[in-house]
Scaffold this motif. Structure first.
Motif, PDB file in Angstrom:
ATOM      1  N   ALA A 274     -53.084 -77.281  50.370  1.00 21.61           N
ATOM      2  CA  ALA A 274     -54.377 -76.586  50.414  1.00 21.61           C
ATOM      3  C   ALA A 274     -55.414 -77.326  49.587  1.00 21.61           C
ATOM      4  O   ALA A 274     -56.577 -77.473  50.002  1.00 21.61           O
ATOM      5  CB  ALA A 274     -54.209 -75.158  49.907  1.00 21.61           C
ATOM      6  N   SER A 275     -55.028 -77.819  48.429  1.00 19.56           N
ATOM      7  CA  SER A 275     -55.955 -78.535  47.552  1.00 19.56           C
ATOM      8  C   SER A 275     -56.420 -79.840  48.180  1.00 19.56           C
ATOM      9  O   SER A 275     -57.605 -80.198  48.108  1.00 19.56           O
ATOM     10  CB  SER A 275     -55.289 -78.807  46.202  1.00 19.56           C
ATOM     11  OG  SER A 275     -54.933 -77.606  45.560  1.00 19.56           O
ATOM     12  N   LEU A 276     -55.506 -80.564  48.801  1.00 22.82           N
ATOM     13  CA  LEU A 276     -55.873 -81.826  49.455  1.00 22.82           C
ATOM     14  C   LEU A 276     -56.775 -81.569  50.658  1.00 22.82           C
ATOM     15  O   LEU A 276     -57.732 -82.323  50.903  1.00 22.82           O
ATOM     16  CB  LEU A 276     -54.618 -82.585  49.883  1.00 22.82           C
ATOM     17  CG  LEU A 276     -53.718 -83.084  48.754  1.00 22.82           C
ATOM     18  CD1 LEU A 276     -52.507 -83.820  49.312  1.00 22.82           C
ATOM     19  CD2 LEU A 276     -54.490 -83.999  47.809  1.00 22.82           C
ATOM     20  N   LEU A 277     -56.485 -80.510  51.415  1.00 20.77           N
ATOM     21  CA  LEU A 277     -57.341 -80.160  52.547  1.00 20.77           C
ATOM     22  C   LEU A 277     -58.751 -79.833  52.075  1.00 20.77           C
ATOM     23  O   LEU A 277     -59.739 -80.227  52.710  1.00 20.77           O
ATOM     24  CB  LEU A 277     -56.744 -78.956  53.287  1.00 20.77           C
ATOM     25  CG  LEU A 277     -57.557 -78.396  54.454  1.00 20.77           C
ATOM     26  CD1 LEU A 277     -57.697 -79.441  55.557  1.00 20.77           C
ATOM     27  CD2 LEU A 277     -56.914 -77.126  55.004  1.00 20.77           C
ATOM     28  N   HIS A 278     -58.844 -79.138  50.957  1.00 16.98           N
ATOM     29  CA  HIS A 278     -60.142 -78.789  50.379  1.00 16.98           C
ATOM     30  C   HIS A 278     -60.941 -80.055  50.052  1.00 16.98           C
ATOM     31  O   HIS A 278     -62.143 -80.139  50.339  1.00 16.98           O
ATOM     32  CB  HIS A 278     -59.917 -77.950  49.118  1.00 16.98           C
ATOM     33  CG  HIS A 278     -61.110 -77.182  48.673  1.00 16.98           C
ATOM     34  ND1 HIS A 278     -61.736 -76.228  49.449  1.00 16.98           N
ATOM     35  CD2 HIS A 278     -61.804 -77.206  47.503  1.00 16.98           C
ATOM     36  CE1 HIS A 278     -62.756 -75.709  48.786  1.00 16.98           C
ATOM     37  NE2 HIS A 278     -62.821 -76.290  47.605  1.00 16.98           N
ATOM     38  N   ALA A 279     -60.273 -81.047  49.466  1.00 21.84           N
ATOM     39  CA  ALA A 279     -60.938 -82.306  49.115  1.00 21.84           C
ATOM     40  C   ALA A 279     -61.356 -83.081  50.354  1.00 21.84           C
ATOM     41  O   ALA A 279     -62.435 -83.692  50.400  1.00 21.84           O
ATOM     42  CB  ALA A 279     -60.013 -83.149  48.240  1.00 21.84           C
ATOM     43  N   VAL A 280     -60.512 -83.072  51.388  1.00 24.65           N
ATOM     44  CA  VAL A 280     -60.819 -83.782  52.636  1.00 24.65           C
ATOM     45  C   VAL A 280     -62.057 -83.191  53.301  1.00 24.65           C
ATOM     46  O   VAL A 280     -62.974 -83.914  53.724  1.00 24.65           O
ATOM     47  CB  VAL A 280     -59.617 -83.725  53.595  1.00 24.65           C
ATOM     48  CG1 VAL A 280     -60.026 -84.126  55.008  1.00 24.65           C
ATOM     49  CG2 VAL A 280     -58.502 -84.633  53.102  1.00 24.65           C
ATOM     50  N   LEU A 281     -62.113 -81.876  53.393  1.00 25.27           N
ATOM     51  CA  LEU A 281     -63.226 -81.218  54.080  1.00 25.27           C
ATOM     52  C   LEU A 281     -64.542 -81.432  53.354  1.00 25.27           C
ATOM     53  O   LEU A 281     -65.581 -81.653  53.982  1.00 25.27           O
ATOM     54  CB  LEU A 281     -62.934 -79.721  54.227  1.00 25.27           C
ATOM     55  CG  LEU A 281     -61.836 -79.364  55.231  1.00 25.27           C
ATOM     56  CD1 LEU A 281     -61.515 -77.874  55.162  1.00 25.27           C
ATOM     57  CD2 LEU A 281     -62.241 -79.755  56.647  1.00 25.27           C
ATOM     58  N   VAL A 282     -64.520 -81.358  52.025  1.00 32.26           N
ATOM     59  CA  VAL A 282     -65.768 -81.538  51.290  1.00 32.26           C
ATOM     60  C   VAL A 282     -66.257 -82.982  51.398  1.00 32.26           C
ATOM     61  O   VAL A 282     -67.465 -83.245  51.409  1.00 32.26           O
ATOM     62  CB  VAL A 282     -65.604 -81.116  49.814  1.00 32.26           C
ATOM     63  CG1 VAL A 282     -64.879 -82.158  48.992  1.00 32.26           C
ATOM     64  CG2 VAL A 282     -66.968 -80.811  49.199  1.00 32.26           C
ATOM     65  N   SER A 283     -65.327 -83.928  51.522  1.00 31.43           N
ATOM     66  CA  SER A 283     -65.714 -85.325  51.707  1.00 31.43           C
ATOM     67  C   SER A 283     -66.412 -85.520  53.051  1.00 31.43           C
ATOM     68  O   SER A 283     -67.450 -86.202  53.143  1.00 31.43           O
ATOM     69  CB  SER A 283     -64.479 -86.229  51.631  1.00 31.43           C
ATOM     70  OG  SER A 283     -63.820 -86.077  50.394  1.00 31.43           O
TER      71      SER A 283
END
Length: 310
Positions: A274-283
Motif C-alpha cells: 500500500a505504501s509503495l502504491l501511494h508513492a507510485v501514484l503521487v509520482s
C-alpha cells in the motif's frame, strides 16, 4: 538505429529508471533500510559487495540503480545537447541532471551525517523533480510533445495561474507526505476517513502531522476538480491539456483512496504494498501536473500548437 531513436530510447530509459529510483527510495524508507550500509558511502559497510543482509541489499541495490540511471541520464544529456535542436528537450534534460545530482548528494550526506526528518523529506522531493523532468523529456519524442495539428492553446490568465499554483501546492503536499514517512507518523491517525474516531482529532504529535497531510490532500482534490472543470470549459476533449487535466483528477482520487489503503493496512502484510502504491501514484500525479504547467506556459506565450511544437 538512427539518431532520433537513440534520443528517444535513452530519454525513455532515464524516465523509467528515475521512476524505479522513486519506488526503491520509498522501499528503503518503509523498510527502515537507510542505515543498511552503516556510515559508508559509496561503499557499503566498508565493502564493494556488502554482506547479504536484507537491509544492506535493499540500500545498496538502491545506490546501484541510482548509479546506473545516472549514467543513462548522462548519455541522454550528451546526446540531447549535441544532436537535438529542441530547446525544450535541453531544458528538461538539464533539469533532470541537476536534480539527480542533487538527490544523490543529499542521499550520500544523509548516510555520512544523519539528517533531520525535514531534510530527509527533501530527498524524495528532489527525486520527484528529477522524475518529472525525465518524464517531460520523454514526452518530447511522442505525440504529446509535438501537439495536435492546428490546435490552439487559449486559456484565461486565471486558469494558467491556477495550473502553476496548484502544481506548486501539490509539491508541498508531497513533501508533507514524505515528512510523515520520515517521522514515522503514519500511525498518528487510526481509521479512515475519520482520524482516531473524530472528524477533527486532538492535534498533537504525529496526529497533527498526518491530519495536516490529509487536509492537504483533500484540498488538492478540490483544486484539481475546479481545474478540470475550468479547462473543460475552454478546451476540446481531444486536446492534450484536457486529457492531462482529466488524468490529474483521476490520479488524485486514486491517490486519496490509496492513502486510505495505507491507513487501513497498518499492521498487516499488505502495508508495504500500500505504501509503495501511494508513492507510485503521487509520482504519476506530479508528473502530469508538470506537463500541464508546460502546456499552460505555452498557452501564455500564445503558441498555436501544443507543448513541444517544432
Amino acid at each position: 538505429m538512427n539518431l532520433q531513436k537513440w534520443l528517444k530510447g535513452f530519454s525513455f530509459a532515464s524516465m523509467y529508471g528515475m521512476f524505479l529510483i522513486l519506488v526503491m527510495g520509498a522501499l528503503v524508507t518503509k523498510t527502515e533500510s537507510g542505515r543498511g550500509c552503516g556510515d559508508d558511502w559509496p561503499l557499503c559497510n566498508g565493502k564493494f559487495v556488502p554482506a547479504y543482509t536484507i537491509d544492506s541489499i535493499i540500500e545498496y541495490s538502491h545506490r546501484f540503480v541510482v548509479g546506473v540511471v545516472g549514467i543513462i541520464l548522462l548519455i541522454a544529456f550528451i546526446l540531447v545537447w549535441m544532436y537535438s535542436n529542441r530547446k525544450d528537450a535541453k531544458v528538461f534534460v538539464s533539469g533532470a541532471m541537476f536534480f539527480t545530482v542533487l538527490q544523490a548528494l543529499l542521499g550520500a550526506l544523509a548516510v555520512i551525517w544523519p539528517q533531520s526528518s525535514s531534510v530527509l523529506a527533501l530527498h524524495f522531493g528532489f527525486s520527484l523533480m528529477a522524475f518529472a523532468f525525465t518524464l517531460l523529456l520523454s514526452l518530447v519524442y511522442t505525440r504529446f510533445g509535438s501537439g495536435l495539428s492546428g490546435a490552439t492553446l487559449s486559456l484565461t490568465a486565471g486558469v494558467r495561474w491556477g495550473v502553476f499554483l496548484i502544481t506548486l501546492y501539490s509539491y508541498a503536499v508531497v513533501y508533507l507526505g514524505a515528512f510523515v514517512r520520515h517521522t514515522e507518523s503514519s500511525g498518528g491517525c487510526i481509521g479512515w476517513p475519520l482520524c482516531n474516531g473524530s472528524f477533527i482529532p486532538e492535534l498533537v504529535g504525529p496526529t497533527r502531522v498526518v491530519f495536516a497531510h490529509r487536509l492537504g490532500a483533500a484540498l488538492l482534490f478540490v483544486l484539481l476538480a475546479w481545474l478540470f472543470m475550468a479547462i473543460r470549459s475552454q478546451m476540446r476533449a481531444e486536446e492534450n491539456m484536457y486529457q492531462a487535466a482529466k488524468w490529474a483528477l483521476i490520479l488524485v482520487i486514486t491517490q486519496i483512496f490509496s492513502g486510505a489503503f495505507v491507513t487501513l493496512s497498518m499492521g498487516y502484510d499488505s502495508y508495504l504494498v500500500a505504501s509503495l502504491l501511494h508513492a507510485v501514484l503521487v509520482s504519476c500525479l506530479f508528473g502530469i501536473l508538470c506537463y500541464l504547467s508546460v502546456l499552460a506556459f505555452q498557452a501564455k506565450k500564445g503558441d498555436r500548437q501544443a507543448y513541444g511544437a517544432r
